[in-house]
Design a protein around this motif. Sequence first.
Motif, mmCIF file in Angstrom:
data_model
loop_
_atom_site.group_PDB
_atom_site.id
_atom_site.type_symbol
_atom_site.label_atom_id
_atom_site.label_comp_id
_atom_site.label_asym_id
_atom_site.label_seq_id
_atom_site.Cartn_x
_atom_site.Cartn_y
_atom_site.Cartn_z
ATOM 1 N N TRP A 70 12.121 18.144 11.243
ATOM 2 C CA TRP A 70 13.484 18.643 11.026
ATOM 3 C C TRP A 70 14.473 17.494 10.876
ATOM 4 C CZ3 TRP A 70 15.767 22.799 9.426
ATOM 5 C CH2 TRP A 70 17.146 22.916 9.573
ATOM 6 N N THR A 71 14.256 16.413 11.612
ATOM 7 C CA THR A 71 15.134 15.258 11.511
ATOM 8 C C THR A 71 14.807 14.422 10.273
ATOM 9 O OG1 THR A 71 15.231 15.213 13.919
ATOM 10 C CG2 THR A 71 15.979 13.245 12.774
ATOM 11 N N ASN A 72 13.530 14.354 9.917
ATOM 12 C CA ASN A 72 13.115 13.573 8.761
ATOM 13 C C ASN A 72 13.658 14.190 7.476
ATOM 14 O OD1 ASN A 72 11.030 13.103 6.437
ATOM 15 N ND2 ASN A 72 10.703 11.441 7.887
ATOM 16 N N ARG A 73 14.014 13.316 6.507
ATOM 17 C CA ARG A 73 14.616 13.801 5.264
ATOM 18 C C ARG A 73 13.844 13.352 4.030
ATOM 19 N NH1 ARG A 73 20.976 12.652 5.712
ATOM 20 N NH2 ARG A 73 21.081 14.528 4.424
ATOM 21 N N SER A 74 12.634 12.851 4.216
ATOM 22 C CA SER A 74 11.861 12.374 3.071
ATOM 23 C C SER A 74 10.581 13.173 2.830
ATOM 24 C CB SER A 74 11.499 10.894 3.271
ATOM 25 O OG SER A 74 10.645 10.733 4.392
ATOM 26 N N VAL A 75 9.978 13.766 3.868
ATOM 27 C CA VAL A 75 8.705 14.461 3.717
ATOM 28 C C VAL A 75 8.922 15.767 2.955
ATOM 29 C CG1 VAL A 75 6.783 15.558 4.924
ATOM 30 C CG2 VAL A 75 7.781 13.451 5.822
ATOM 31 N N PHE B 155 3.707 -1.256 6.678
ATOM 32 C CA PHE B 155 3.539 -0.155 5.726
ATOM 33 C C PHE B 155 4.906 0.465 5.363
ATOM 34 C CE2 PHE B 155 -0.761 -0.566 7.161
ATOM 35 C CZ PHE B 155 -1.535 -0.173 6.095
ATOM 36 N N ALA B 156 5.833 -0.384 4.995
ATOM 37 C CA ALA B 156 7.193 0.073 4.709
ATOM 38 C C ALA B 156 7.269 0.920 3.446
ATOM 39 C CB ALA B 156 8.123 -1.134 4.575
ATOM 40 N N HIS B 157 6.325 0.763 2.521
ATOM 41 C CA HIS B 157 6.356 1.511 1.263
ATOM 42 C C HIS B 157 5.258 2.579 1.215
ATOM 43 C CE1 HIS B 157 8.644 -2.145 0.259
ATOM 44 N NE2 HIS B 157 9.278 -1.377 -0.614
ATOM 45 N N LEU B 158 4.933 3.141 2.346
ATOM 46 C CA LEU B 158 3.900 4.175 2.410
ATOM 47 C C LEU B 158 4.461 5.506 1.901
ATOM 48 C CD1 LEU B 158 0.975 4.650 3.390
ATOM 49 C CD2 LEU B 158 1.945 5.418 5.572
ATOM 50 N N HIS B 159 3.743 6.123 0.939
ATOM 51 C CA HIS B 159 4.175 7.399 0.359
ATOM 52 C C HIS B 159 3.344 8.577 0.853
ATOM 53 C CE1 HIS B 159 5.573 4.846 -3.330
ATOM 54 N NE2 HIS B 159 6.345 4.676 -2.278
ATOM 55 N N GLN B 160 2.053 8.349 1.022
ATOM 56 C CA GLN B 160 1.149 9.425 1.438
ATOM 57 C C GLN B 160 0.285 8.946 2.596
ATOM 58 O OE1 GLN B 160 -1.882 10.546 -1.312
ATOM 59 N NE2 GLN B 160 -2.504 12.351 -0.166
ATOM 60 N N LEU B 161 0.116 9.844 3.596
ATOM 61 C CA LEU B 161 -0.723 9.575 4.756
ATOM 62 C C LEU B 161 -1.718 10.722 4.890
ATOM 63 C CD1 LEU B 161 -0.989 7.502 7.076
ATOM 64 C CD2 LEU B 161 0.450 8.995 8.447
ATOM 65 N N ASN B 162 -2.993 10.417 4.760
ATOM 66 C CA ASN B 162 -4.029 11.442 4.745
ATOM 67 C C ASN B 162 -5.013 11.209 5.887
ATOM 68 O OD1 ASN B 162 -5.935 13.363 4.204
ATOM 69 N ND2 ASN B 162 -6.352 12.715 2.103
ATOM 70 N N PHE B 163 -4.905 12.062 6.951
ATOM 71 C CA PHE B 163 -5.809 12.013 8.103
ATOM 72 C C PHE B 163 -6.554 13.335 8.257
ATOM 73 C CE2 PHE B 163 -2.935 8.681 10.263
ATOM 74 C CZ PHE B 163 -3.684 7.643 9.712
ATOM 75 N N GLU B 164 -6.873 13.996 7.162
ATOM 76 C CA GLU B 164 -7.553 15.298 7.241
ATOM 77 C C GLU B 164 -8.989 15.152 7.758
ATOM 78 O OE1 GLU B 164 -5.418 17.982 3.760
ATOM 79 O OE2 GLU B 164 -7.299 16.956 3.332
ATOM 80 N N ILE C 45 0.846 -1.194 0.000
ATOM 81 C CA ILE C 45 0.000 0.000 0.000
ATOM 82 C C ILE C 45 0.885 1.248 0.000
ATOM 83 C CG2 ILE C 45 -1.689 1.328 1.325
ATOM 84 C CD1 ILE C 45 -2.864 -1.278 2.309
ATOM 85 N N ASN C 46 0.664 2.128 -0.977
ATOM 86 C CA ASN C 46 1.447 3.364 -1.098
ATOM 87 C C ASN C 46 0.712 4.586 -0.564
ATOM 88 O OD1 ASN C 46 2.163 1.909 -4.220
ATOM 89 N ND2 ASN C 46 3.619 1.989 -2.538
ATOM 90 N N ILE C 47 -0.596 4.569 -0.637
ATOM 91 C CA ILE C 47 -1.388 5.728 -0.225
ATOM 92 C C ILE C 47 -2.455 5.273 0.759
ATOM 93 C CG2 ILE C 47 -2.870 7.616 -0.993
ATOM 94 C CD1 ILE C 47 -1.572 7.365 -3.754
ATOM 95 N N LEU C 48 -2.513 5.921 1.921
ATOM 96 C CA LEU C 48 -3.519 5.614 2.935
ATOM 97 C C LEU C 48 -4.401 6.848 3.104
ATOM 98 C CD1 LEU C 48 -4.346 3.406 5.043
ATOM 99 C CD2 LEU C 48 -3.006 4.709 6.701
ATOM 100 N N ASN C 49 -5.575 6.814 2.522
ATOM 101 C CA ASN C 49 -6.518 7.937 2.586
ATOM 102 C C ASN C 49 -7.630 7.612 3.576
ATOM 103 O OD1 ASN C 49 -5.235 9.579 0.741
ATOM 104 N ND2 ASN C 49 -6.376 8.810 -1.012
ATOM 105 N N PRO D 162 13.654 7.123 11.026
ATOM 106 C CA PRO D 162 13.754 6.910 9.563
ATOM 107 C C PRO D 162 13.573 5.459 9.142
ATOM 108 C CG PRO D 162 15.924 7.196 10.532
ATOM 109 C CD PRO D 162 14.947 7.434 11.640
ATOM 110 N N ASP D 163 13.538 4.519 10.089
ATOM 111 C CA ASP D 163 13.433 3.108 9.738
ATOM 112 C C ASP D 163 11.995 2.627 9.612
ATOM 113 O OD1 ASP D 163 16.182 2.933 9.797
ATOM 114 O OD2 ASP D 163 16.224 2.471 11.949
ATOM 115 N N ILE D 164 11.010 3.452 10.009
ATOM 116 C CA ILE D 164 9.607 2.999 9.991
ATOM 117 C C ILE D 164 8.984 3.274 8.627
ATOM 118 C CG2 ILE D 164 7.347 3.265 11.080
ATOM 119 C CD1 ILE D 164 8.807 4.049 13.644
ATOM 120 N N TRP D 165 8.848 4.541 8.278
ATOM 121 C CA TRP D 165 8.275 4.931 6.986
ATOM 122 C C TRP D 165 9.369 5.638 6.191
ATOM 123 C CZ3 TRP D 165 3.665 7.224 10.075
ATOM 124 C CH2 TRP D 165 2.787 6.188 10.430
ATOM 125 N N LYS D 166 10.165 4.857 5.538
ATOM 126 C CA LYS D 166 11.361 5.363 4.875
ATOM 127 C C LYS D 166 11.050 6.215 3.655
ATOM 128 C CE LYS D 166 15.805 3.571 3.206
ATOM 129 N NZ LYS D 166 16.578 2.335 2.917
#
Length: 782
Positions: free
Chosen positions: A558-563, A499-508, A471-475, A527-531
Amino acid sequence: MSSIEEARKALKKRDKPNKKEEKCTPLISPRTKRPSFLRRESSKDLDKPVATAKPPGVKKMIQSKITSFSEKPKQVTPSPKKRKSLLKAGVKLAPAPALDKEKNKKETQKTTGKSVCKIKASKITINGEIKKYIDTLKQYHVLADITTTPRDNDLVTAIIQATCCDPAAGSIVCDADPRHISPSVLLDFGDALRYNVYLTKLQLSHMELGNAFLSAVADSLPKNYTLQKLNLSHNQFTSDALVEFCLGMKKNKALTSVDLRYQNSKIFTHHEKDVLEALSENNYIQEFHVEFLTPKCEKVIEYVLDRNQKKEKKFLSREKKVLEFLKKESSDAQADAKGSEEEQEISRELREHETEYFYELEQIAKKHKVDLTTDKESVFSKPGNSTFAFVGSPAAEVLKFPATPMTADGAFLTAGFIDNFLKTGDDGVLIFEFTNQFKLFKRFGTDDPARSVIVKKFVKVLLKHPKQDSINILNMANTCIGDDFVEMFCRSCATKKKFAHLHQLNFETNFLSNGGLLALADNILNPDIWKYLQCVKLDNQKSPIKTAAEIALAKALWTNRSVIRFSLRIRNLRERQRIQQSIQRNIDYLRQARQLHRKQTGTLVQRKRNKMEQLFDKIAGNDACCTSVELVGDPLFLALHQREVVKSALAFATNTHVTKLKMSLLKLDDEWATHFAASLKQNETLEIVVLDSNAIGSAGITAIIEALSVNKSVTELQLRHQSKPVSSKDEETLPGLLGNNTHLVKLGMDFRSTQARNLMDNKIRSNQELKRKSRSSPSKGI
C-alpha cells in the motif's frame, strides 16, 4: 400258503441285491430280469421309497448339499462404490459387517435427507467485558454479524452461529452429512474460530472438506482458548494442510483431543521432523491421531502424549487470555478503520514533481511489454502465465549448472560462477537466470550444517559482483531456497544499497513462509532500496504462508508506488483487497504520468472515446434514441477508468427518456451506488432498475433505498446476489427508509433477517394494493 403269497416272496428274493455281485451288476438285467425302473411294484411297496445303490462318497456330498440348502443364504456385501450408488438410489441395505471398524467407518454413508447433526448450547458464562469487545469487532466488520434464515438447515445454522460467536453453538457434532455447505461459509467459520469463546467440541467427519478450511482453522488455533475436542477425520486434506495444522498446534493451549486420520494423503517424510518438533512443544494435547508415512513417528507421538498425561500443567487463566486477545483485536480494528478513512482521503491524482519518476517507470513497463489496460482482478499475476512478460527471459530455457565440485566451504562460489547465469536480453536487459537450479540448495539442505556457510557465501558473491547494479531481473524460481536466503539477501540489499535497478524479483516455487517474506516486505516498504521494482512473484510456495507475512506484505504494497504486478495466494480477504487496490492505484499513476508528459512535450493527442463512454455521454445529453440500457458483464464497461464509472452513475440525473436500466455482473460498488442514488432523487422516468450480481454493500443499498423515498417513478428494483453481505442491523432499517413511497411494487433482495423481510414484504403488498385500487377507481366513476 396261497399261491399269491408264494409269488410275493419270490419277487422279494429276486429284488434283493446280491452284495457279492454288487460291483459286477450291469445297469440292464438279462432277458429273464427286467430293468428295475420298468418293474411293477407290489401294492405294499408302492408307498415306500425305492432304495437305490449309491457310491460311498456320494452320500456325504448329498448331505452337505442338503444342509447348505437348508441354511440361510449368505448376504454378499457390495463394494464401497457400489454401496454408495445403491444408497443414493434409495435402496435399503444392511449395515456393513463389523470386521474392521475403522474401515467400515470410512465406507459408511448416511442416507440423504436425514439430519445427522447434533448441536448443544454452551454452558460457559462470559464476562460482560468480553461481550463488549465482541460487539466492537462486529461493529467494525472484523467478526461477521449474520442472521440465519428459515432456508438454512440445522448444520448451516450451527456454523453461522459459531461464526457469529453465538452461545447457542457450544458443541457441533456432524458425521457424513450429505448436505452442501458453501465454501465461503466454511472459510468464514474457520477464520472466526480465533474469536469464538463458546465452542468447545467440533466434529466434521466424512464431509469432503478441503485444504482451505483446514488452513483457516490452523491460523485460528494459536488464539483460540476454548475449543477442546476436534474431529476432522475422513476428509480430503493433503500433507501441506496437515503440516500447517500441526504447526498451529505448537502454541495452542486448549485442545486436548484431535483426530485427523484417513485423509487424501499422509504427512510426507520431508515434513515429519517439523511436525514432531511442533507437537513436542505442546504440553496440553492428550489424544492426537494423524497418519505418517514413517511408522516410527507414531511412537514419538505416543511418547509426547504419555508425557503430557503425566505432566502437571499450569493453570490456564482462560478468561484473562481471551480478554487480552480481544482487547488487542478491537483496538487494531479501530486503528484499521481510521487508517482506511485516511487512505480514502489520499488523492489518487499525480503531482507535477512526481511526473518524471512515474514516466520513467511507465517507460520500463512499456519496454517489458506490460499491459496497463487490465481489469482489477488481473493485477495478481498468475503462476505460469504471468502478464508481466519480460523480453529475453524465456521460461523454458534452463542454463547448465557448472561441473565444479560443491564443497562445504563454498570455495566454488566465485564471480565466475555467477557469470555462468548472467545473460543479456533484448533492449539491454541484464538477467540473472538461476531458475530450476535446485542442485546447490538441495545438496546443502536445511539439515546440513554447511548450509549457513553456503547461503552467506552465495549472497556475498552475488552482491559483490561487478555487474550487480545493472541486473534488472532476478529469477530464482524452483531453487530450493528458504527464508534464510531471502532474509539475508534483503537485509544485505537494504544496508549496502545493492540491486538499485532491479525491475523483477522471482522467488516462485520455493520454501518461503514467514521470515523471508517479512524481510521482503521491509524492502518493498522502503522506497529508497528498490526504487524501480515493478514485479514480485512469490506463488507456489511449498511451506504454508503465515498470516503475519500476509499483513506485512499488504501494508508494504500500500505504501509502495512502483509495484504493478504481484503473485501470491493471499487467504485473508482484507489483505487481498488492499493489495488489489494499491496495485491498481500504481497502474493509474503510470497512465497519468504518460498523459502529463505528453502535455508538457506537446504530443498529447485527444483520445477518441470508446463506445461505452459514448453511450453514457448520450444518456447524460438526454438523447431520445436511448430508452433502455442493458449491460451484463460487458468487458468494455469493466475496463473503464473509475472516473468514467462514476460518470455513468451520474448520467441518469437529468435524463427523461430511459425507462429501463439493467446493469449486472459489472462489479459496481458502494461508490457507484451512492452516486446513482443521488441521480435517482432527480430522475422522473426510470421505472425498472436491475442491479443484480454486483459488489454493492450496506452503504450502497441503504443509499438507493433511501433515494426511493423521494423518487416517484421506479416501480421495480432488483438487488440480488451481491458479493458484499449486508449486516442484519442495516437490513432492519431498510423498510423505514422507504418512507411514504407508494410506487415501488416489486423488490428483489436477499434478506437474511426474517423481521426485515417481513416488514419489506408488508410495505410492498400495501403498495400493490394501492395500485390495484387506483386502477379500479376510474372504472367505478364511469
